[in-house]
Structures are given as structure tokens and as C-alpha cells.
Design a protein around this motif. Structure first.
Motif, short mmCIF file in Angstrom:
data_model
loop_
_atom_site.label_atom_id
_atom_site.label_comp_id
_atom_site.label_asym_id
_atom_site.label_seq_id
_atom_site.Cartn_x
_atom_site.Cartn_y
_atom_site.Cartn_z
N ILE A 236 41.07 48.87 31.29
CA ILE A 236 42.63 48.56 31.30
C ILE A 236 43.56 49.37 32.06
N LEU A 239 43.19 49.09 35.62
CA LEU A 239 43.94 47.89 36.07
C LEU A 239 45.53 48.15 36.21
N THR A 242 47.12 47.50 39.18
CA THR A 242 47.27 46.05 39.94
C THR A 242 48.60 45.47 39.29
N ASP A 285 49.23 36.57 32.98
CA ASP A 285 48.41 37.44 33.98
C ASP A 285 47.87 38.57 33.39
N VAL A 286 48.64 39.39 32.65
CA VAL A 286 48.12 40.77 32.06
C VAL A 286 47.56 40.40 30.75
N LYS A 288 45.20 37.75 30.51
CA LYS A 288 43.99 37.36 31.20
C LYS A 288 43.01 38.78 31.68
N LYS A 289 43.76 39.59 32.10
CA LYS A 289 43.34 40.91 32.46
C LYS A 289 42.79 41.59 31.23
N ARG A 292 39.31 40.00 30.08
CA ARG A 292 38.34 40.03 30.76
C ARG A 292 37.68 41.59 30.74
#
Length: 444
Positions: A236, A239, A242, A285-286, A288-289, A292
Motif C-alpha cells: 500500500i 501504491l 499511483t 478505486d483506493v 480495490k487497491k 488487492r
């Protein structure tokens, strides 16, 4: 000032000592969300004994409501009952660590003063609608692990008091709301008028199950859940490159460990997580990240994982100050400076006022009178007039301006407002979380 405005201010000035004592008593006895029993009793006693109002109690477990008048439109002034856990604050309750470093006791002083001023017979006669005084529970959301306990006890089903009340009918018959808070964004004036945008958030509960084993004799046979959490958090962190700065993404988490001896590979952990963002699309969106990252980390170590999402708070819809609020602030300008919100400034915090702003017009102001950091051990009241008395006057005068002249300004505010969600749409939105989303376990 007209005679009613003078009477409102004189009433609050006459009872300033009592209002300060009321606020300071609550300040020293903070309670957690949905458990604000003492605070609720203090508010109910004030509304009944000081204001002579009929009081409803037990709304969303601890909410307290009283009303002046029966006509529509009904404008609701909100105060929040709960505190925040900040055990290092000097006024934190020793047994619980709860404090009012959130400043909610200041809101309750504004509510108490407004109820006193607007329930006076001279003022009631000038109101064209109803003034509702509503002390609501649990603005400082409860995490999902505690919420599960509250659901099992039949106390609450939502992490915040306003969503709970919106869904259970507590705001039925309310046409607009007036909200207040200690300043949440930098402001050099005593009053900041209007609503900045705030971030929304989702709650997440991530349960990770590994395998216990002796840490010295057979560590290779264990699956260490702390390794899973560490790998997920590292992912994270990477990430973050991104994530757009403009989306104001914030991720907060607390890791709860299952009971284990020091010489046993940690085999069970639960992560209570909150993800915030400025917009709903960025939030999803975050989210989902994060899913994952945790699923991939669990897969890497062969751990089982279960992820459940739950309803958080919607972003606050930014709103310019309405004329009634500006007019009220102008009447106090000899004692308190004011300025309108700057829409270029975003508040990265979250509040369940966001849910309310999707359903009805919200008239908001924030105020000074304190130093230090909200939710911090250094939060202090530095000016009792600016923290307790002037907000009570501004709230009272705003309510009066909305409701005088047959509530002309309240009617205009309601007519101009375009709700982002109908009641049915809000119920449908909440229902999506009722069963919870459970992530698929890893294949191992």
C-alpha cells in the motif's frame, strides 16, 4: 438588531455563566459513541428544566430531541454527544481514555444556548416554522469490530449517529439542518461560514488466519499473520505513487492480534481499516487497491483472508453561507470576525454531516476559542466566550433569521436545494452494506 434579536443575545448573556458551566461539565465527562448516557441526561435536563421543553430521548440509543413550534418548515440545530479516545488529554476519563478533544462539548453549549433563547415566549411568537434541537450520538464513528457488538445488542446498525437516524426515521419531518464545529481547516477569523468539502470514507475489517507453530522448534511450519500485514502495508505504501494528490487519500488502520504466546508464530489478526478520499470514485478505486494488496500478501504466505466492507460517511457537499447565516454573523461582527469558506480548501477529515448534506440543506459554521490540535492531547479551550457564548448566539440568530417572516428564508433554502439522494435512494445505498462484502479466501 430588532427586539427579538436583542432578546436572543440578552438571554444568552444573562445565562452565560450557566452555559459555560454546562459545557465544562460535559468537557470533563466525555463518553464514546452510542454510550453517551450521562451527556444525554445533561442535555435532556437542560432542555426540560431550563427551557421548559418536552424532550424525546433514546433516539439511536442516546439521542435527545426537543422542538419549539409544530409548523413546517422544521429547521434542526444539531449538537454531537460523543467524545474521542485521547487518553493523554488532561481531561480524559481515566477509565476509558475518552475526552472532548473533538470539541463536541462546544457544540452542545451552542445548542443549549439556542434552545434557551428560542424557547422564550417572545421569540417563539416570531417564528414561522419549528426550531428543533437535536443532540445526536456517535459522530466519531465506531470501528467495525465494536459495531458488530452493537448490532448484536440491538443498539445500532451504522457506524455513525446521523446515518443511523436517517435510516431509522430520526430526521423524518426535518427540512433543513444547522450544524457547527470547532474550526477544522486553518482560519484566522472567529467564524468560518459555510461548508468546505470533506472526504468520505469506507470502513473495512480484514481478518487474516495463518498457522500457529513453535517459533524456535518449527517456525517453518507456521504462517505468520504479522508478515502478511507487513507485506500488505508495504504494498500500500508503494501504491501511494499511483494515488492523485487531488484526491486527498488517507488510510488509517489498527491491527488487533489474536491471543498467542511469545513463542508461538502469530496466527490470527484483524485489521480495522478506514480509507478516505475526496470523491466517491477515488474512494472506490483506493478500496480495490487495498483489497488487492491484502489478498496478494495473504496469497504469498498461504494465509486465509476475509475482507468485509461497511458503510462509512459520504463526502460533505461544499456549500456557500446562506443569507440567514451571513446576516446573523454581521450582527455579531463587533465581537467576532467572520469570513466565508474558500472552496479551494478541502478538509481531509470525514463527518457524518456528509450523509445529511446529501439529504437536506445544511447551514454550517465553524468557530474559534481553542488552541492545539483536534483529537490531540494539546487541545485546550482558550477563550470561553468565543468557544461557548458567541457560537450559541450565532446559532440562535441564524435559526431566527431562517424562521422569521413566516420562515421565508428557510422556505427559499429548501426550495433551492437539490438533494443528491432521495430517502429511498439513501436506504438502497445503505442496504448494499447490510450483508457486507466478504472477499474470497486465498486458494491455499
Amino acid at each position: 438588531m430588532d427586539q427579538t434579536e436583542q432578546h436572543i443575545c440578552e438571554t444568552i448573556d444573562t445565562h452565560a455563566h450557566d452555559l459555560i458551566a454546562f459545557a465544562e461539565d460535559i468537557y470533563a465527562h466525555a463518553e464514546s459513541g452510542y454510550a453517551e448516557h450521562r451527556t444525554a441526561r445533561c442535555v435532556a435536563d437542560w432542555l426540560e428544566q431550563r427551557c421548559g421543553l418536552k424532550v424525546e430521548t433514546g433516539l439511536a440509543n442516546t439521542g435527545v430531541r426537543a422542538r419549539v413550534g409544530k409548523a413546517r418548515p422544521a429547521v434542526c440545530l444539531i449538537g454531537e454527544l460523543d467524545g474521542i479516545r485521547s487518553p493523554e488529554h488532561p481531561l480524559a476519563v481515566p477509565e476509558t481514555g475518552m475526552s472532548h478533544a473533538c470539541g463536541h462539548h462546544m457544540q452542545l453549549a451552542a445548542l443549549a444556548g439556542a434552545a434557551l433563547a428560542l424557547s422564550a415566549p417572545k421569540t417563539v411568537a416570531a417564528l414561522g416554522g419549528s426550531a428543533v434541537f437535536f443532540a445526536v450520538p456517535c459522530e466519531e464513528h465506531v470501528p467495525m469490530n465494536r459495531l458488530a457488538q452493537l448490532k448484536a445488542q440491538g443498539i445500532a446498525s451504522r457506524c455513525g449517529g446521523k446515518p443511523e437516524l436517517l435510516l431509522s426515521g430520526g430526521f423524518d419531518g426535518i427540512d433543513a439542518a444547522v450544524t457547527t464545529h470547532a474550526h477544522m481547516v486553518p482560519c484566522n477569523s472567529d467564524f468560518l461560514l459555510g461548508s468546505n468539502s470533506t472526504s468520505g470514507f469506507l470502513s473495512k475489517l480484514i481478518h487474516i488466519k495463518g498457522r500457529a507453530s513453535h517459533t524456535a522448534i518449527a517456525p517453518e511450519k507456521g504462517i505468520n499473520v504479522l508478515d502478511v500485514v507487513t507485506l500488505a502495508r508495504s504494498a500500500i505504501g508503494m501504491l501511494r505513487s499511483t494515488l492523485r494528490d487531488a484526491d486527498c487519500v488517507r488510510i488509517g488502520e489498527v491491527v488487533h492480534m489474536g491471543s498467542s504466546a511469545i513463542n508461538v508464530v502469530p496466527h490470527e489478526a484483524t485489521v480495522d481499516l478506514q480509507v478516505r478520499a475526496k470523491t466517491w470514485d477515488a474512494l472506490l478505486d483506493v478500496d480495490k487497491k487495498i483489497d488487492r494488496a491484502y489478498r496478494a500478501a495473504a496469497y504469498a504466505f498461504g494465509a486465509e483472508i476475509e475482507i468485509t466492507d461497511d458503510m462509512g460517511y459520504l463526502p460533505v457537499i461544499p456549500t456557500a453561507p446562506c443569507p440567514a447565516l451571513v446576516q446573523a454573523a454581521e450582527l455579531l461582527s463587533d465581537k467576532a470576525s467572520y469570513e466565508p469558506v474558500n472552496f479551494a480548501v478541502h478538509n481531509a477529515a470525514s463527518t457524518d454531516v456528509g450523509d445529511l448534506s446529501h439529504r437536506m440543506p445544511v447551514v454550517n459554521f465553524t468557530f474559534s476559542g481553542f488552541s492545539g490540535t483536534l483529537h490531540g492531547a494539546d487541545f485546550r479551550i482558550t477563550d470561553k466566550e468565543k468557544a461557548y457564548i458567541l457560537p450559541a448566539k450565532l446559532a440562535s440568530l441564524t435559526m431566527y433569521h431562517l424562521l422569521k417572516d413566516d420562515a421565508a428564508q428557510a422556505r427559499a433554502l429548501i426550495q433551492q436545494h437539490q438533494p443528491q439522494m432521495t430517502a429511498a435512494e439513501y436506504h438502497d445505498y445503505a442496504a448494499k452494506f447490510d450483508s457486507g462484502f466478504v472477499g474470497e479466501p486465498s486458494p491455499f
